[in-house]
Write a protein that holds these residues in place. Structure first.
Motif, PDB file in Angstrom:
ATOM      1  N   MET A  23       0.881  -1.627  -0.215  1.00  0.00           N
ATOM      2  CA  MET A  23      -0.195  -0.021   0.238  1.00  0.00           C
ATOM      3  C   MET A  23       1.096   0.815   0.108  1.00  0.00           C
ATOM      4  O   MET A  23       0.528   2.195  -0.674  1.00  0.00           O
ATOM      5  N   VAL A  24       2.417   1.091   0.414  1.00  0.00           N
ATOM      6  CA  VAL A  24       2.827   2.082   1.073  1.00  0.00           C
ATOM      7  C   VAL A  24       2.946   2.701  -0.666  1.00  0.00           C
ATOM      8  O   VAL A  24       3.952   3.533  -0.896  1.00  0.00           O
ATOM      9  N   GLY A  25       4.464   1.435  -0.797  1.00  0.00           N
ATOM     10  CA  GLY A  25       5.192   1.723  -2.021  1.00  0.00           C
ATOM     11  C   GLY A  25       4.049   2.043  -3.248  1.00  0.00           C
ATOM     12  O   GLY A  25       4.866   3.298  -3.693  1.00  0.00           O
ATOM     13  N   VAL A  73      10.295  -2.684  -7.938  1.00  0.00           N
ATOM     14  CA  VAL A  73      10.314  -4.082  -7.525  1.00  0.00           C
ATOM     15  C   VAL A  73       9.002  -4.931  -6.398  1.00  0.00           C
ATOM     16  O   VAL A  73       9.509  -4.739  -5.517  1.00  0.00           O
ATOM     17  N   ASP A  74       8.854  -6.145  -6.040  1.00  0.00           N
ATOM     18  CA  ASP A  74       8.315  -6.577  -5.335  1.00  0.00           C
ATOM     19  C   ASP A  74       7.993  -7.694  -5.502  1.00  0.00           C
ATOM     20  O   ASP A  74       8.360  -8.463  -6.938  1.00  0.00           O
ATOM     21  N   ALA A  75       8.400  -8.841  -3.967  1.00  0.00           N
ATOM     22  CA  ALA A  75       8.417  -9.916  -4.072  1.00  0.00           C
ATOM     23  C   ALA A  75       7.372 -11.134  -4.811  1.00  0.00           C
ATOM     24  O   ALA A  75       7.165 -12.205  -4.957  1.00  0.00           O
ATOM     25  N   GLY A  76       6.335 -10.130  -4.647  1.00  0.00           N
ATOM     26  CA  GLY A  76       4.687 -10.934  -4.937  1.00  0.00           C
ATOM     27  C   GLY A  76       4.777 -11.119  -6.521  1.00  0.00           C
ATOM     28  O   GLY A  76       5.410  -9.857  -7.154  1.00  0.00           O
ATOM     29  N   PRO A  98      -7.453 -12.122   5.661  1.00  0.00           N
ATOM     30  CA  PRO A  98      -7.678 -11.498   6.546  1.00  0.00           C
ATOM     31  C   PRO A  98      -7.470 -10.123   7.642  1.00  0.00           C
ATOM     32  O   PRO A  98      -7.557  -9.757   8.298  1.00  0.00           O
ATOM     33  N   ARG A  99      -6.666 -10.091   6.638  1.00  0.00           N
ATOM     34  CA  ARG A  99      -6.179  -8.594   6.910  1.00  0.00           C
ATOM     35  C   ARG A  99      -6.650  -6.991   5.793  1.00  0.00           C
ATOM     36  O   ARG A  99      -6.640  -7.622   5.028  1.00  0.00           O
ATOM     37  N   VAL A 100      -6.992  -6.372   7.228  1.00  0.00           N
ATOM     38  CA  VAL A 100      -7.446  -4.927   6.892  1.00  0.00           C
ATOM     39  C   VAL A 100      -6.944  -4.396   7.854  1.00  0.00           C
ATOM     40  O   VAL A 100      -6.202  -4.630   8.090  1.00  0.00           O
ATOM     41  N   SER A 101      -7.672  -2.614   6.860  1.00  0.00           N
ATOM     42  CA  SER A 101      -7.572  -1.927   7.948  1.00  0.00           C
ATOM     43  C   SER A 101      -8.256  -0.737   7.459  1.00  0.00           C
ATOM     44  O   SER A 101      -9.218  -0.469   6.946  1.00  0.00           O
ATOM     45  N   ALA A 102      -8.163   0.159   9.100  1.00  0.00           N
ATOM     46  CA  ALA A 102      -9.188   1.195   8.842  1.00  0.00           C
ATOM     47  C   ALA A 102      -8.163   2.919   8.457  1.00  0.00           C
ATOM     48  O   ALA A 102      -7.085   3.437   8.996  1.00  0.00           O
ATOM     49  N   LEU A 103      -8.973   3.239   7.272  1.00  0.00           N
ATOM     50  CA  LEU A 103      -8.247   4.223   6.746  1.00  0.00           C
ATOM     51  C   LEU A 103      -8.874   5.529   7.261  1.00  0.00           C
ATOM     52  O   LEU A 103     -10.025   5.592   7.156  1.00  0.00           O
ATOM     53  N   PRO A 110      12.212 -10.941  -5.912  1.00  0.00           N
ATOM     54  CA  PRO A 110      12.599 -10.040  -4.437  1.00  0.00           C
ATOM     55  C   PRO A 110      13.728  -9.538  -4.357  1.00  0.00           C
ATOM     56  O   PRO A 110      14.179 -10.007  -5.483  1.00  0.00           O
ATOM     57  N   LEU A 111      14.598  -8.563  -3.786  1.00  0.00           N
ATOM     58  CA  LEU A 111      15.469  -7.790  -3.857  1.00  0.00           C
ATOM     59  C   LEU A 111      16.293  -9.026  -3.023  1.00  0.00           C
ATOM     60  O   LEU A 111      15.823  -9.733  -2.182  1.00  0.00           O
ATOM     61  N   GLN A 112      17.773  -8.946  -3.318  1.00  0.00           N
ATOM     62  CA  GLN A 112      18.469 -10.759  -2.972  1.00  0.00           C
ATOM     63  C   GLN A 112      19.899  -9.672  -1.872  1.00  0.00           C
ATOM     64  O   GLN A 112      20.050 -10.437  -1.665  1.00  0.00           O
ATOM     65  N   GLY A 129       6.567   4.011   5.296  1.00  0.00           N
ATOM     66  CA  GLY A 129       5.632   2.306   5.870  1.00  0.00           C
ATOM     67  C   GLY A 129       6.495   1.298   6.884  1.00  0.00           C
ATOM     68  O   GLY A 129       7.287   2.229   7.433  1.00  0.00           O
ATOM     69  N   ASP A 130       6.016   0.127   7.293  1.00  0.00           N
ATOM     70  CA  ASP A 130       6.370  -0.460   7.881  1.00  0.00           C
ATOM     71  C   ASP A 130       8.344  -0.832   8.164  1.00  0.00           C
ATOM     72  O   ASP A 130       8.210  -1.361   9.056  1.00  0.00           O
ATOM     73  N   ALA A 131       8.909  -1.048   6.714  1.00  0.00           N
ATOM     74  CA  ALA A 131       9.936  -0.451   7.000  1.00  0.00           C
ATOM     75  C   ALA A 131      10.760   0.409   8.254  1.00  0.00           C
ATOM     76  O   ALA A 131      12.133  -0.213   8.928  1.00  0.00           O
ATOM     77  N   ALA A 142      -4.445   0.727  17.832  1.00  0.00           N
ATOM     78  CA  ALA A 142      -5.392   2.026  17.178  1.00  0.00           C
ATOM     79  C   ALA A 142      -5.386   2.090  15.405  1.00  0.00           C
ATOM     80  O   ALA A 142      -5.712   2.872  14.882  1.00  0.00           O
ATOM     81  N   GLY A 143      -4.915   0.863  14.792  1.00  0.00           N
ATOM     82  CA  GLY A 143      -4.935   0.758  13.447  1.00  0.00           C
ATOM     83  C   GLY A 143      -4.525   2.231  12.738  1.00  0.00           C
ATOM     84  O   GLY A 143      -5.149   2.748  11.276  1.00  0.00           O
ATOM     85  N   GLN A 144      -3.576   2.303  12.901  1.00  0.00           N
ATOM     86  CA  GLN A 144      -2.732   3.949  12.839  1.00  0.00           C
ATOM     87  C   GLN A 144      -1.451   3.097  11.888  1.00  0.00           C
ATOM     88  O   GLN A 144      -1.346   4.072  11.180  1.00  0.00           O
ATOM     89  N   GLY A 145      -1.460   1.794  11.277  1.00  0.00           N
ATOM     90  CA  GLY A 145      -0.188   1.829  11.045  1.00  0.00           C
ATOM     91  C   GLY A 145      -0.119   2.295   9.443  1.00  0.00           C
ATOM     92  O   GLY A 145       1.217   2.870   8.747  1.00  0.00           O
ATOM     93  N   VAL A 146      -0.483   1.751   8.845  1.00  0.00           N
ATOM     94  CA  VAL A 146      -0.566   2.436   7.306  1.00  0.00           C
ATOM     95  C   VAL A 146      -1.069   3.655   7.404  1.00  0.00           C
ATOM     96  O   VAL A 146      -0.969   3.941   5.682  1.00  0.00           O
ATOM     97  N   ASN A 147      -2.055   3.953   7.987  1.00  0.00           N
ATOM     98  CA  ASN A 147      -2.125   5.862   7.911  1.00  0.00           C
ATOM     99  C   ASN A 147      -1.102   6.393   7.960  1.00  0.00           C
ATOM    100  O   ASN A 147      -0.889   7.274   7.373  1.00  0.00           O
ATOM    101  N   LEU A 148       0.141   5.901   8.986  1.00  0.00           N
ATOM    102  CA  LEU A 148       1.391   6.666   9.163  1.00  0.00           C
ATOM    103  C   LEU A 148       2.003   6.105   7.974  1.00  0.00           C
ATOM    104  O   LEU A 148       1.619   7.183   7.487  1.00  0.00           O
TER     105      LEU A 148
END
Ligand code: FAD
Length: 406
Positions: free
Chosen positions: A12-14, A31-34, A49-54, A135-137, A292-294, A302-308
């Motif tokens: 989401m962030v990249g 580039v993405d591993a997926g 199962p993974r959701v975010s409160a935006l 994936p970056l190696q 982001g999470d990196a 508080a459901g803030q991870g992706v908002n930050l």
């Protein structure tokens, strides 16, 4: 291959960062591993199962980079109210969008939906090179830039590398960035459940003796009975809950949630995620930035991870565009430090608040129990203070990047 900017991670962030810089004139490669395959549209598909409160600020960012219509066209649930209460006391608090004359407090969206809408927007724009399944190696310094090696054998040279590759960032590790970490010795069980009563477009959070239990509203067509749950508990309790059969788990969940939405009628497969809070000591080096999470993983309380993370992406894009307009090099440490100065205090403040909250609600001594109950009641009795909290959560205050401003 050669690029001006390589973004590692099309989450989401990249992806948001790539879209925000689409018209910068930079040669950008993501580039993405997926595989970056977009799921076919199916409004009746089971929930991820993974959701975010935006927050409203995140909605504005995703709107301005052109992904919000793709999110609404898939699946999102607008919510207008939030109820928080202490399971071992009488303290409770209710936040409402109406109190600040807003239409919503935010939207609950499956992470997959956000990422698919972003990838669609990137493919439609055609200005950014997308490399999936790569994936970056390896990452090595190369003059005033970097040499990246991907698992599929490709190599890219770039002046600037942005790590958007999540909590276990390979870029952060390969570039030797240091972090501070806190292990909560807690795990979060996440899944979707169908309740007997409709959720009333309300996010519910109960603080149990073991940790917070959140019910976040989901929407499938006109059906408002599904919620995404995040149940934080000790490792031993998580292990026990994961081994229960569905019927026993539903009964345990209903009890833990005080049957606020009646019996739990259905439950999807459960996922168990260890909870760690992690913060990079620096977000930048010459030619490198973490977003982001990196850069920071925060308790989901508080459901803030992706908002930050989206605010990081919007701010970094703004700083880079301003630097380019002045003729600065995108890898210049002085330029990148402007991004760090704007985002680090904000992220740290949010993490410290979550840490304090977590401790307060884990604590059992009577004095702390009294404090959290009277704190919840005190805020509940002060409409002005509540409105301040709501405006903060909506992202209507603070040092916001242009993309997030109302
Ligand atoms: C239980 C739980 C509940 C949460 N609830 C909320 C919430 O309600 N609201 C909220 O705002 N946040 C929430 N969060 C946090 C949120 O999920 C994260 O902040 C968000 O997913 C971070 O996005 P990201 O793009 O930085 O990283 P990610 O989503 O982790 O994306 C990283 C990307 O990098 C790619 N990648 C990884 N390694 C490599 C590599 N070596 N090479 C190339 N690519 C790579 C991955 O494939 C992925 O696409 C929650 C988190 C948890 C654990």
């Amino acid at each position: 291959m050669q690029a001006d900017l390589v973004i590692v991670g099309a989450g989401m962030v990249g992806s948001t960062l790539a879209l925000a810089l689409e018209r910068s004139g930079l040669d950008i490669c993501v580039v993405d591993a997926g595989t970056l395959a977009v799921a076919p549209l199916n409004p009746d598909a089971p929930f991820e199962p993974r959701v975010s409160a935006l927050s409203a600020a995140s909605q504005r960012i995703l709107g301005r980079v052109g992904a919000w219509p793709g999110i609404l066209g898939r699946r999102a649930c607008r919510y207008t109210d939030m109820h928080v209460w202490d399971g071992s006391g009488t303290g409770q608090i209710h936040f409402s969008a109406a109190a600040v004359h807003a239409e919503a407090l935010g939207h609950i969206v499956e992470n997959r939906v956000v990422q698919d809408a972003l990838v669609d927007a990137l493919r439609a724009g055609d200005a950014v090179e997308l490399l999936g399944g790569a994936p970056l190696q390896a990452l090595t310094r190369d003059g005033d830039g970097w040499q990246l090696e991907l698992a599929d054998g490709r190599a890219i040279r770039s002046e600037l590398v942005v790590a958007a590759d999540g909590a276990h960032s390979a870029v952060r590790r390969l570039a030797g960035c240091q972090t501070r970490e806190w292990d909560y010795l807690h795990q979060a069980i996440v899944t979707s459940v169908r309740c007997a009563e409709p959720h009333a477009r309300t996010a519910w959070q109960r603080f149990t003796d073991d940790g917070p239990l959140a019910f976040l509203p989901l929407q499938r067509g006109e059906d408002l009975h599904w919620c995404s749950i995040v149940w934080s508990c000790t490792e031993a309790e998580a292990k026990r809950l994961m081994t229960l059969d569905d019927a026993t788990f539903r009964a345990a969940l209903g009890r833990a949630f005080e049957y606020r939405l009646g019996e739990i009628l259905e439950v999807d497969p459960r996922l168990c995620i260890p909870l760690r809070q992690r913060h990079a000591k620096r977000y930048v080096q010459p030619g490198l930035a973490l977003v982001g999470d990196a850069a920071h993983t925060i308790h989901p309380l508080a459901g803030q991870g992706v908002n930050l993370g989206l605010l990081d992406a919007a701010t970094l894009a703004e700083v880079l565009l301003a630097g380019l307009a002045r003729g600065e090099r995108v890898g210049d440490l002085r330029l990148l430090s402007r991004f760090e100065r704007r985002r680090m205090p904000h992220n740290l403040a949010m993490m410290a608040a979550m840490e304090g909250f977590e401790r307060l609600f884990q604590a059992d001594p009577p004095a702390l129990r009294w404090l959290r109950n009277s704190g919840l009641k005190g805020v509940e009795a002060l409409p002005e203070l509540k409105a301040l909290f709501v405006r903060q959560a909506l992202g209507l205050s603070g040092d916001l990047p242009e993309l997030a401003r109302a």
